[in-house]
Design an enzyme around this catalytic site. Structure first.
Site, short mmCIF file in Angstrom:
data_model
loop_
_atom_site.label_atom_id
_atom_site.label_comp_id
_atom_site.label_asym_id
_atom_site.label_seq_id
_atom_site.Cartn_x
_atom_site.Cartn_y
_atom_site.Cartn_z
CB CYS A 93 -5.05 5.38 70.65
SG CYS A 93 -6.52 5.50 69.61
CG HIS A 351 -5.89 10.75 68.34
ND1 HIS A 351 -4.67 10.17 68.71
CD2 HIS A 351 -6.85 9.91 68.84
CE1 HIS A 351 -4.91 9.05 69.36
NE2 HIS A 351 -6.22 8.87 69.45
CB CYS A 381 -8.44 5.78 76.17
SG CYS A 381 -8.80 7.09 74.99
#
Length: 395
Positions: A93, A351, A381
């Site tokens: 990510c 996301h 994260c």
């Protein structure tokens, strides 16, 4: 010889669409989406693309349509000179954010004068499961070390909720806040300046993030069932209270983003006005089972390296992969939420994992100016137990 400093000159992104069939961007090719933001970035700055020393692209699932060094494919698709190189990276990510770090470090080192950091993820085209394609991506030695096995991110989010004693109501409350703040930012016209419209072959023009739900309510969120309940995991982790739902988690999404960074003196020579200076960066590894808590040591390491305390930071962008991630981080670092994700977060926007850092960066550079702030930190994260953190300051 004076020290070189990296500045952010511009940030652009596509709207973020739902990463499934029927989503606003579903079916668009990842190379085209990344090329679109590269074109817009160069056009807005009126920069000769031959000045770009490197294009660094983050992509979390570099397989199928996103394979084959998507950075190089996209820059060529955008019409950039063949002499401009490109490289693709995968920090899960944090891939966009790591691309920004590498670009900034290259500028400071003198390897680059001008670089583009970018990222893309079309999760409707390349679903998360495609990354494995039925293959063993761990190997026997890895499994020998972690005999009980790793867990999915949803279970990690549940473990964070249990560790920091976060009840369902607090998770849903953060989700509701995210949608309301994102809707307000959109209504006030503060998102449009960074968004590059996507014109689809069927004539539709996509200009807005698809995931923002201004009409959502606490009652609607409370009515959702836990998303990750699993009997085997319940036996392995009896402390889990099963509080994580689709409503207090970020949705799977499509999107792309890009930022133009350069040496501060180069920006001045080109007549370009910096939006922010990249003054610090760090990346850490953390417990791969708890996984999503890495933003805590990443933030601490970044602040310690610059002799700063949490109160010295005016704004934080903490990726809302799950509500429990943000709330656990805020509890541990004792940061009030009024300085965190002031325009909402990924629970509302979506996301698209390889591109999400671009939205965080866009929010920071705009709000540094709008709110008269001095310093900001963005942190992300990452699966596997990693996290990036970046310090940005007014130029």
């Amino acid at each position: 010889m004076s020290a070189r400093r990296t500045v952010v000159v511009d940030v652009v992104r596509t709207p973020f669409g739902k990463g499934r069939a029927g989503g606003a961007l579903a079916g668009e090719h990842p190379v085209d989406m990344l090329a679109l933001v590269l074109e817009a970035l160069l056009r807005r700055s009126d920069l000769d693309p031959a000045r770009v020393d490197d294009v660094i692209a983050g992509c979390t699932m570099p397989v199928a349509e996103q394979a084959g060094n998507i950075a190089r494919h996209a820059l060529l698709a955008a019409g950039m000179p063949v002499e401009v190189p490109g490289v693709s990276i995968d920090r899960k990510c944090g891939s966009f954010q790591q691309a920004l770090h590498f670009a900034a470090q290259g500028v400071v080192a003198g390897a680059y004068d001008v670089a583009i950091a970018c990222g893309v993820e079309m999760m409707s085209i390349v679903p998360m499961k495609t990354n494995r394609m039925g293959r063993d991506d761990e190997g026997p030695r890895f499994r020998a070390r972690f005999g009980d096995g790793l867990v999915g991110q949803g279970i990690s989010a549940e473990l964070l909720a249990a560790k920091w004693r976060l009840d369902r109501e607090s998770l849903d409350e953060l989700a509701l806040r995210s949608h309301r703040l994102a809707a307000r930012a959109r209504e006030e016209g503060r998102l449009a300046g960074r968004i590059v419209a996507v014109d689809r072959e069927d004539g539709r023009r996509v200009t807005d993030d698809e995931g923002i739900r201004p009409a959502t309510t606490a009652e609607a969120l409370a009515g959702l069932r836990p998303s990750f309940h699993d009997e085997a995991m319940a036996q392995r982790f009896p402390e889990i209270g099963w509080r994580v739902t689709a409503g207090n988690s970020s949705p799977i999404s499509d999107g792309a983003a890009a930022t133009l960074v350069m040496n501060e003196d180069t920006a001045a020579a080109l007549g370009l006005t910096p939006l922010a200076a990249v003054t610090g960066y760090t990346v850490v590894g953390d417990d791969p089972v708890l996984m999503l808590a890495g933003i805590i040591p990443a933030t601490r390491k970044l602040l310690d390296r610059h002799d700063l305390k949490p109160d010295d930071i005016d704004l934080y962008e903490v990726n809302e992969a799950f509500a429990s991630v943000v709330l656990g981080w805020a509890s541990e670092l004792e940061v009030p939420l009024d300085r965190v994700n002031v325009d909402g977060g990924a629970i509302a926007y979506g996301h698209p994992v390889g591109a999400s850092g671009g939205r965080l960066l866009a929010g920071i550079v705009d709000n540094l100016m709008r709110l008269g702030a001095r310093r900001a930190v963005m942190t992300m994260c990452e699966s596997g137990g990693m996290a990036n953190a970046t310090l940005l300051e007014t130029p």
